[in-house]
Scaffold this motif. Structure first.
Motif, short mmCIF file in Angstrom:
data_model
loop_
_atom_site.label_atom_id
_atom_site.label_comp_id
_atom_site.label_asym_id
_atom_site.label_seq_id
_atom_site.Cartn_x
_atom_site.Cartn_y
_atom_site.Cartn_z
N MET A 8 0.74 -1.32 -0.05
CA MET A 8 0.12 0.01 -0.02
C MET A 8 0.85 1.35 0.14
O MET A 8 0.35 2.60 -0.14
N ALA A 9 2.15 1.23 0.19
CA ALA A 9 2.99 2.08 0.31
C ALA A 9 4.01 2.41 -1.00
O ALA A 9 4.80 3.19 -0.72
N VAL A 10 3.63 1.64 -1.67
CA VAL A 10 4.69 1.64 -3.01
C VAL A 10 3.94 2.40 -4.21
O VAL A 10 2.98 2.11 -4.59
N VAL A 11 4.80 3.34 -4.74
CA VAL A 11 4.37 4.16 -5.92
C VAL A 11 4.61 3.21 -7.19
O VAL A 11 5.40 2.37 -7.11
N PRO A 12 3.39 3.14 -8.02
CA PRO A 12 2.35 3.89 -8.26
C PRO A 12 0.91 3.51 -7.66
O PRO A 12 0.11 4.30 -8.10
N VAL A 13 1.07 2.44 -7.08
CA VAL A 13 -0.15 2.01 -6.64
C VAL A 13 -0.49 2.32 -5.25
O VAL A 13 -1.65 2.06 -4.70
N GLY A 14 0.44 2.96 -4.58
CA GLY A 14 0.07 3.15 -3.01
C GLY A 14 0.82 4.48 -2.60
O GLY A 14 0.98 5.51 -3.68
N ASN A 15 0.81 4.70 -1.50
CA ASN A 15 1.13 5.99 -1.08
C ASN A 15 2.29 6.02 0.08
O ASN A 15 2.07 5.57 1.25
N PRO A 16 3.40 6.48 -0.45
CA PRO A 16 4.57 6.34 0.36
C PRO A 16 4.77 7.28 1.89
O PRO A 16 5.52 7.25 2.52
N ASN A 17 3.48 8.18 1.83
CA ASN A 17 3.41 8.94 3.17
C ASN A 17 2.69 8.69 4.14
O ASN A 17 2.07 9.23 4.92
N LEU A 18 2.16 7.29 3.90
CA LEU A 18 1.15 6.77 4.83
C LEU A 18 1.84 6.61 6.37
O LEU A 18 3.27 6.49 6.47
N ARG A 19 1.07 6.56 7.30
CA ARG A 19 1.70 6.63 8.86
C ARG A 19 1.25 5.17 9.41
O ARG A 19 0.38 4.46 8.81
N MET A 20 1.55 4.87 10.66
CA MET A 20 1.27 3.59 11.34
C MET A 20 -0.08 4.01 11.76
O MET A 20 -0.48 5.08 12.10
N THR A 21 -0.93 2.80 11.86
CA THR A 21 -2.14 3.05 12.76
C THR A 21 -2.07 2.64 14.19
O THR A 21 -1.14 1.71 14.41
N HIS A 22 -2.78 3.34 14.79
CA HIS A 22 -2.67 3.04 16.49
C HIS A 22 -3.80 2.79 17.14
O HIS A 22 -4.81 3.23 16.54
#
Length: 690
Positions: free
Chosen positions: A457-471
């Motif tokens: 989910m954090a890999v370009v171009p199918v994801g968003n590299p600026n994602l954060r952790m879920t808490h």
């Protein structure tokens, strides 16, 4: 009689009148002295007539979490609907919801399946069940125990905000050659174990499904164009070596594979893009080495190193295809120090790294939860090629403090880091257990838990590299009460408050994924359980879970809405009766509320593509019908002098309930048809045991 030394087995804190030290079992070397004839008799040397005995007293100990539900292999191997598969019995425990169709992970206390992690001997594994949940990935005769920690789990575990399932494999038996061979309509398995000399033993098991042979024999299925019928196989092996009195070395190897394929010659009525070859293969392998050293006072040092590889591939007609290889490397070291009879400290390092190498070509990620399904013919195509390492180092420390013999306090803390998104988390946790009486215990826990997004989910171009952790913040409390020597009752209340949940963007727009949701889950669980004891004819349990799982847009005051895994009522019951003369009968019942879904209220015709696009009602405002399943089992065992033979009939969904989940629609969305679950499934099997 006097004790010369005691050695601790197990890793849970225990208060016992024998020794105020930690462990689930105490092994004592005892010196027996012959009685003197009179006080005037001369003292005797210890070697004359003394006898040294080693005895093991097994005592149930409070676990390192407020709620740990432990399933022993002997207890669950006879549960109806599992075919003797002990891991399948996890589905019947309190708080375990029915997973999505085709999912290989359970839903624990209203969480997303991705929020739960399965561990085998401390190492993460990607699945719990094979295709459609028909079988687990571990042969039951290799299991030692299964621990379910639905929330507030120990700092030993991290990287998840849902629950934890820990699977433990037993050591080989050392009293000679043993083996089990089993054949059923569903699968065939073989297990063998034997000692190698005085201080070593090996164990191995292998299993393969028979589904492909059964399906090929059904002529009517040829119309479906099945090219690769559902097939699964798995294997496990354990080699154990005793390196002296206080050291043990174990080598483990295990793996699993699932595959399925079919061809749709004609286009789907609602969407012409749905045609062609559909299929998927998922395979993983692990090798693991473990070493444990224990000192006489109960302190220990345990280390393990695990390497694994996971291969994923699939094709979905004209929709897309993917090929991924995931290499996993984990190193874990845990030290336990018995500082004093009232203080036990556990500290460990849990270093994990994943390497992703693969490609994807197809449609973008699906829309957000509750959004309208977009016909595949109307979606754009994307492609991805990636190769990357993702280090995930972690460390933890936990204490067991007994200010009084009846009170156990367990403060702890865990730190994790994700190199891919450059984010760190420090999660404090605390649990306590108070033995109010000899039969009643009070327990509670609170803690913070953090979870990284799926790497893809954090890999370009199918994801968003600026994602954060879920808490998530977990809180729970409860009471356990023993009723006589046979029954245990428990009541627990729990809550989870989740922030920064990763969700797909509406209509799959860039950046495709975002920390866009908050969640909350709260409820209560009740359980009455009778464990099997030597000579008992009956055992089983009854449980009920009342729960609500909700989501809303992150950082807003929007009203809460149902989560698509919300199942307010969960009822499970199982009973096994040993009738004597080798006969055994059992039954299991499971009822859950239906899951929410978003209704389709109409459709719009797209003239340029000749496809109808659905119009939706209020998101997740409708609910699927309730799920009900009754399973039955009967088994007959013949005991011969050197071996046993057993025949069984295990009937899943004995009342042939439809159990619809979701719907298929006509091309213009005016008609719909329920997608029913597995119909009545009688499974006949034969097992021989040496």
């Amino acid at each position: 009689m006097r004790a010369r030394f005691c050695r601790i087995q197990g890793d849970a804190p225990l208060h016992t009148t024998l020794e105020k030290i930690g462990g689930a079992a105490v092994v004592c070397t005892v010196l027996l002295r012959a009685s003197a004839a009179s006080a005037e008799d001369p003292p005797r040397d210890a070697d004359d007539d003394d006898e040294v005995l080693t005895a093991t007293a097994t005592v149930e100990a409070p676990a390192r979490a407020p709620v740990t539900r432990t399933v022993q292999r002997e207890e669950m191997a006879s549960v109806a609907g599992t075919r003797g598969d002990a891991l399948r019995a996890v589905e019947l425990l309190p708080g375990v919801s029915r997973p999505p169709v085709g999912s290989d992970q359970p839903v624990i206390r209203g969480a997303n399946p991705f929020d739960t992690q399965v561990f085998l001997e401390g190492a993460p594994v990607p699945i719990l069940f094979h295709l459609a949940g028909l079988s687990s990935f571990v042969h039951s005769r290799v299991l030692e125990s299964i621990d379910l920690q639905p929330s507030n789990f120990s700092p030993r575990y991290g990287r998840k905000v849902g629950g934890i399932i820990e699977v433990r494999l037993r050591d080989p038996r050392m009293d000679g050659l043993h083996g089990v061979a089993e054949v059923s309509f569903l699968d065939t398995s073989i297990m063998a174990e034997t000692p190698i000399g005085k201080n070593a033993g090996v164990l191995a098991a292998v299993r393969r499904s028979n589904l492909d042979a059964v399906l090929r024999s059904a002529q009517s299925l040829g119309d479906l164009g099945i090219t690769a019928a559902p097939v699964y196989w798995d294997y496990q092996s354990v080699a154990s070596f005793a390196l002296g009195e206080d050291d043990r070395l174990r080598l483990l190897a295990y793996g699993s594979r699932d595959s399925f394929g079919l061809v749709l010659a004609d286009p789907n009525e609602a969407d012409p893009a749905v045609r062609g070859a559909f299929g998927a293969t998922s395979e993983f392998h692990r090798v693991q080495v473990e070493h444990r050293h224990r000192w006489k006072g109960g302190s220990s040092l345990e280390s393990s190193l695990t390497y694994g590889r996971q291969n994923e591939s699939g094709s979905f007609g004209d929709v897309g295809r993917y090929v991924f290889a995931i290499d996993t490397l984990q190193a874990r070291t845990e030290a336990t120090a018995i500082v004093a009879p009232e203080l036990r400290i556990v500290a460990g390092v849990d270093a994990l790294a994943n390497r992703f190498d693969g490609s994807y070509a197809g449609i973008p990620p699906p829309g957000g939860e509750g959004d309208a399904p977009t016909p595949l013919s109307l979606q754009r195509r994307i492609s991805l090629q990636t190769e990357t390492w993702v280090p995930l180092p972690g460390a933890y420390v936990e204490a067991g403090i007994r200010p009084t013999p009846a009170l156990l306090l367990a403060p702890g803390i865990r730190a994790d880091y994700n190199h891919q998104i450059g984010a760190a988390a420090v999660d404090p946790r605390f649990s306590m257990r108070y033995e109010a009486t000899s039969s009643t215990a009070l327990k509670a826990g609170v803690g913070r838990f953090s979870q990284s997004p799926d790497e893809r989910m954090a890999v370009v171009p199918v994801g968003n590299p600026n994602l954060r952790m879920t808490h998530a913040l977990h809180a729970s409390s409860g009471v356990e009460h023993r009723i006589g020597d046979a029954f245990v009752g428990s009541v627990e209340g729990f809550g989870k408050w989740i922030t920064g949940v990763v969700a797909a963007t509406p209509e799959g727009r860039p950046p495709f994924y975002a920390n866009a949701q908050d969640g909350r889950v709260f409820g209560a669980e009740l359980m009455l359980r009778k464990k099997p004891r030597e000579g008992d004819r009956f055992f089983g349990f009854l449980s009920y879970t009342l729960m609500r799982s909700e989501r809303r847009d992150a950082g807003t005051n929007a009203p809460w809405r149902l989560f698509d895994r919300d199942q307010p009522h969960i009822v499970s019951a199982t009973a096994v009766v040993r009738l004597g003369r080798g006969w055994e009968v059992g039954s299991s019942l499971r009822f859950t509320s239906g899951t929410p879904y978003t209704p389709i209220v109409g459709a719009t015709y797209e003239a340029t593509t000749d496809v109808y696009s659905p119009r939706i009602g209020r998101p997740l405002s409708a609910r699927n019908p309730p799920f009900f399943r009754l399973d039955a089992r009967v088994q007959k065992t013949w005991d011969f002098r050197r071996w046993k033979l057993a025949a069984y009939l295990d009937v899943q969904n004995a009342t042939n309930q439809a159990n619809a989940e979701g719907f298929s629609y006509s091309y213009d969305y005016r008609r719909r048809e329920a997608n029913n679950g597995i119909p009545i499934l009688p499974i006949l099997g034969v097992r021989g045991e040496l």
